[in-house]
Design an enzyme around this catalytic site. Sequence first.
Site, PDB file in Angstrom:
ATOM      1  N   SER A 118       0.823  -1.205   0.000  1.00  0.00           N
ATOM      2  CA  SER A 118       0.000   0.000   0.000  1.00  0.00           C
ATOM      3  C   SER A 118       0.857   1.255   0.000  1.00  0.00           C
ATOM      4  O   SER A 118       0.378   2.330  -0.337  1.00  0.00           O
ATOM      5  CB  SER A 118      -0.865   0.052   1.265  1.00  0.00           C
ATOM      6  OG  SER A 118      -1.703  -1.048   1.327  1.00  0.00           O
ATOM      7  N   HIS A 139      -1.788  -3.329  -6.943  1.00  0.00           N
ATOM      8  CA  HIS A 139      -2.429  -2.945  -5.681  1.00  0.00           C
ATOM      9  C   HIS A 139      -3.923  -3.234  -5.741  1.00  0.00           C
ATOM     10  O   HIS A 139      -4.696  -2.442  -6.277  1.00  0.00           O
ATOM     11  CB  HIS A 139      -2.148  -1.450  -5.417  1.00  0.00           C
ATOM     12  CG  HIS A 139      -2.574  -0.958  -4.081  1.00  0.00           C
ATOM     13  ND1 HIS A 139      -2.806   0.383  -3.811  1.00  0.00           N
ATOM     14  CD2 HIS A 139      -2.818  -1.610  -2.913  1.00  0.00           C
ATOM     15  CE1 HIS A 139      -3.163   0.513  -2.550  1.00  0.00           C
ATOM     16  NE2 HIS A 139      -3.184  -0.669  -1.989  1.00  0.00           N
ATOM     17  N   GLU A 151      -4.742  -0.873  -8.829  1.00  0.00           N
ATOM     18  CA  GLU A 151      -3.803   0.200  -9.138  1.00  0.00           C
ATOM     19  C   GLU A 151      -2.510  -0.486  -9.604  1.00  0.00           C
ATOM     20  O   GLU A 151      -1.939  -1.282  -8.864  1.00  0.00           O
ATOM     21  CB  GLU A 151      -3.543   0.991  -7.847  1.00  0.00           C
ATOM     22  CG  GLU A 151      -3.390   2.461  -8.019  1.00  0.00           C
ATOM     23  CD  GLU A 151      -3.205   3.168  -6.674  1.00  0.00           C
ATOM     24  OE1 GLU A 151      -3.195   2.550  -5.596  1.00  0.00           O
ATOM     25  OE2 GLU A 151      -3.062   4.394  -6.719  1.00  0.00           O
ATOM     26  N   ASN A 189      -3.839   6.180  -1.954  1.00  0.00           N
ATOM     27  CA  ASN A 189      -3.585   6.654  -0.586  1.00  0.00           C
ATOM     28  C   ASN A 189      -3.114   8.100  -0.538  1.00  0.00           C
ATOM     29  O   ASN A 189      -3.227   8.758   0.485  1.00  0.00           O
ATOM     30  CB  ASN A 189      -2.585   5.724   0.103  1.00  0.00           C
ATOM     31  CG  ASN A 189      -3.285   4.464   0.565  1.00  0.00           C
ATOM     32  OD1 ASN A 189      -4.406   4.520   1.076  1.00  0.00           O
ATOM     33  ND2 ASN A 189      -2.667   3.314   0.353  1.00  0.00           N
TER      34      ASN A 189
END
Length: 295
Positions: A118, A139, A151, A189
């Site tokens: 992450s 991801h 991702e 994120n």
Amino acid sequence: MKNITVIGAGAMGNGIAHVFAMNGYPVALADVSREALDKGLATIEKNLARMVAKEKISQEGQDATLKRISTFTDTAQAVREAALVVEAATENIELKLKLFKEIDQHAPKNAILATNTSSISITKIAAATQRPELVIGMHFMNPAPVMKLIEVIRGYATSDETTQAVMALSRKLGKVPVEANDYPGFISNRILMPMINEAIYALFESVAGVEEIDTVMKLGMAHPMGPLQLADFIGLDVCLSILNVLYEGFGNPKYAPCPLLVNMVAAGKRGVKSGEGFYSYGHGTKDLIVADAFK
Ligand code: NAD
């Protein structure tokens, strides 16, 4: 691409193995812990049974999916025939660098090595191997069998061929891949964590209470979950660590974690997994009760 190896059978690893196996790929699922492998397989079985009950797959589909998954406690053995390795082990940079060195030694020379990290730099992970052009971020979102997005993160040395292969494979899994370059937090994120941090700041500065903040974002912005509840689900320790990656990676004070978040993690309030974060989970996650400190 045929044989897939998934390293780590935890929350993400079992979901990723589920997705590949359900789409016809033989999966070698590896974990250092036999208990984690057993738990991971039980979770896959339970989630497949739920799909059968909802008539999304047949009983035969469930049985065939489970048959495609074999388990290993030895990494070298698990990656030996892999066309693609997806690493979903614990989020710890030293562990991942060591693991990628080992995977690189034992996987076929042309295998693509992907990580589900992450927050750790894909470029750094790739540099631990002799094949940085074949290393990439893949991801998946949690829960992997349900969430549509993958991702796909290109490290500094990731080749176009590797990226295209992973984008095409993601589509074959019925997912929607989005390509991003390797900068702290990638896309997801980098945007999500500052929003969560800002919600915590709003609480910290007494702009409003927990429920008010979450209600504004749910009903006003059509988010399925408020940011404070989402932070509890992700884990407050995980949110803090990703914010620190953004803060250190960019050297920009706008990413500094809110002192309230820092204090909560120091006090052991890590969200759902510890039973309390912004909400209490003593009576099950369906009955959200604002934690005592925030009433
Ligand atoms: P987890 O703690 O649930 O599972 C990690 C598993 O890795 C454990 O079963 C552990 O035994 C195993 N493991 C540790 N060292 C290992 C090794 N050397 N070899 C093989 N297995 C090993 O963690 P998780 O939430 O599934 O996260 C895994 C990865 O996915 C992390 O990189 C995390 O950042 C990423 N991720 C997590 C989420 C999420 O919402 N949980 C979402 C997207 C990405």
